[in-house]
Scaffold this active site. Structure first.
Site, mmCIF file in Angstrom:
data_model
loop_
_atom_site.group_PDB
_atom_site.id
_atom_site.type_symbol
_atom_site.label_atom_id
_atom_site.label_comp_id
_atom_site.label_asym_id
_atom_site.label_seq_id
_atom_site.Cartn_x
_atom_site.Cartn_y
_atom_site.Cartn_z
ATOM 1 N N ASP A 11 -52.159 151.127 62.873
ATOM 2 C CA ASP A 11 -52.559 152.299 62.093
ATOM 3 C C ASP A 11 -53.870 152.808 62.689
ATOM 4 O O ASP A 11 -54.887 152.119 62.641
ATOM 5 C CB ASP A 11 -52.749 151.920 60.621
ATOM 6 N N ASP A 105 -49.732 158.588 63.648
ATOM 7 C CA ASP A 105 -50.782 157.591 63.839
ATOM 8 C C ASP A 105 -50.396 156.193 63.381
ATOM 9 O O ASP A 105 -51.258 155.331 63.225
ATOM 10 C CB ASP A 105 -52.053 158.029 63.101
ATOM 11 N N GLU A 106 -49.106 155.937 63.191
ATOM 12 C CA GLU A 106 -48.703 154.665 62.598
ATOM 13 C C GLU A 106 -47.347 154.246 63.140
ATOM 14 O O GLU A 106 -46.447 155.072 63.293
ATOM 15 C CB GLU A 106 -48.639 154.834 61.075
#
EC number: 2.7.7.7
Length: 477
Positions: A11, A105-106
């Protein structure tokens, strides 16, 4: 469940805000809020410095401004965020062929499938190297969780934030989960959390003690069984490399309610065209056209029409959306419109073209595509000079927009490799000032100060990112 912590969850830390801080020296260490800046805007991401004041994602922008009036408020730069996300995802695919992106973003990574890790020590080394590589390639930080299941790996990455690594050794999962709040478990939101609290259940350990039958009585069969399994640290979900797209849609929120029925129709047609462009870029078509309308009183209506076969013809989608709009009363005003396509396929039903006026598919003119979080502004100056976006001045070089209004635009001239830059104000129509592509965040080690990164960049990056000299060679933050 596995016997080794070989599932990794990455993350990126405050991703959008961290990108903005990395590209703007004057914002490093400062409160930064990214999102829609209109009266109905919401926070997409904020920096950790802004979170100290109580700002958080999905908060109304007006509330964020009251909590942190001195923060920098910026319009998202989604093309840049996607480009950096591609760099990060490419690093993940070096570790394993099984990478499951959840957002820009993960992502989850199955380290065992890639032969990268087989026990706790090798998993920790892989996670540490990934964090180092991400910083080297992007200049940003990410938090890594390692565990024997997806649920636990995600919990571990939350515990690792910001800029850390947490590994949960197999056999310790239940002891770690027991004191945690029930909201730690996936699927337990505010409503479920309150329901459990009223039953005297506030921790994960108390969920396990309550027993499966009690949870089924409180929450229903499906949710009760799932929650009990999670409280016992049971999660057998595999990392899935490709997640099937269920629908493609676009929507816009308007700062001022639209009352003119003709304007509403024009907006629906524009949204239909944007939706078709997304379909075509993904190589998809769809059978069901969906219209979403949120009215002045916050009531939200959806209407849908299913065609005889899948299409990616803009005329067909536009006409279907217009027919759906005919069935919706917009007299009181409209605050949000959306057009979507479901029932996706990877082929097109040719005879559907006859449904469209003119009998053939149209070519779509390319136009900048706004994201839902970027609200349409009533001010042409704001549309031309969004806060935080890149510009270039013929004499002063590269900079970014600090703000605009009253016929003026204020620019700070700095780049990712420069010192904090100076500020200048210009008329919005200044011929020497023009929008510019973003600059890369990481400097080239062997190229000397002010040179772009020599690390491989994805093909989707703006052209100026991969060029030496010219704009890329100006003084850089």
């Amino acid at each position: 469940m596995r016997t080794a912590p070989t599932i990794l969850h990455l993350d990126m830390d405050a991703f959008f805000a961290s990108v903005e801080q990395a590209s703007k020296p004057s914002l490093r260490g400062k409160a930064v809020v990214v999102g829609g800046l209109g009266p109905r805007g919401v926070v997409a991401t904020c920096s950790y410095e802004a979170r100290v004041f109580g700002v958080h994602s999905a908060m109304p922008m007006g509330q964020a401004r009251r909590l942190a009036p001195h923060a920098a408020y910026l319009v998202p730069r989604f093309e840049l965020y996607r480009s950096i996300s591609e760099q990060v995802m490419r690093l993940l695919r070096v570790l394993s062929p099984l990478v499951e992106p959840l957002s820009l973003d993960e992502a989850f990574v199955d380290l065992e499938a890639g032969g990268t890790a087989w026990d706790a020590e090798s998993a920790r080394l892989a996670g540490a190297k990934l964090r180092t590589d991400i910083r080297a390639v992007t200049g940003l930080t990410g938090s890594v969780g390692l565990a024997a299941s997806k649920m636990l790996a995600k919990i571990a990455s939350e515990e690792a934030k910001p800029d850390g690594l947490v590994l949960i050794p197999p056999g310790t999962e239940r002891a770690m989960l027991e004191p945690m709040t029930v909201r730690t478990l996936p699927g337990v939101g505010p409503a479920t959390g309150d329901h459990l609290r009223r039953a005297g259940i506030t921790t994960v350990g108390e969920i396990a003690e309550a027993g499966e039958d009690e949870l089924v009585r409180l929450l229903g069969k499906a949710h009760g069984h799932a929650l009990y399994a999670m409280a016992l640290a049971r999660d057998e979900r595999p990392v899935v490399a490709e997640r099937e797209t269920k629908s493609v849609s676009v929507e816009d929120t308007y700062d001022v309610d639209i009352h003119d029925r003709v304007r509403v129709g024009v907006e629906v047609g524009r949204l239909a065209d944007r939706c078709v462009r997304r379909l075509r870029r993904s190589g998809l078509s769809g059978r069901t056209i969906v219209l979403k309308v949120r009215r002045y009183d916050f009531s939200t209506l959806t209407r849908s029409e299913t065609l005889r076969g899948p299409t990616d013809d803009p005329s067909v989608v536009r006409e279907a959306a217009a027919r759906l709009l005919d069935s919706v009363d917009t007299t009181g005003g409209v605050r949000l419109l959306g057009v979507g396509v479901t029932g996706l396929a990877d082929f097109t039903q040719e005879d559907l073209f006859a449904q469209a006026a003119g009998g053939r598919a149209e070519d779509l003119a390319e136009e900048p595509e706004a994201e839902p979080v970027e609200e349409r502004s009533a001010s042409p100056a704001e549309r031309r000079w969004p806060a935080g976006h890149d510009v270039r001045h013929a004499e002063l070089g590269h900079g970014w927009v600090q703000g605009s209004g009253l016929g003026r635009v204020t620019v700070r001239f700095e780049t990712p490799y420069s010192e904090v830059g100076r500020v200048r104000t210009f008329p919005v129509g200044d011929p020497d000032l023009a929008p510019a592509d973003p600059l890369p965040l990481v400097a080239r080690a062997e190229g000397g100060e002010g040179q772009p990164s020599s690390l491989p960049l994805p093909a989707s990056l703006p052209k100026s990112w991969s060029e030496g000299g010219g704009e890329a060679a100006t003084s850089r933050p």
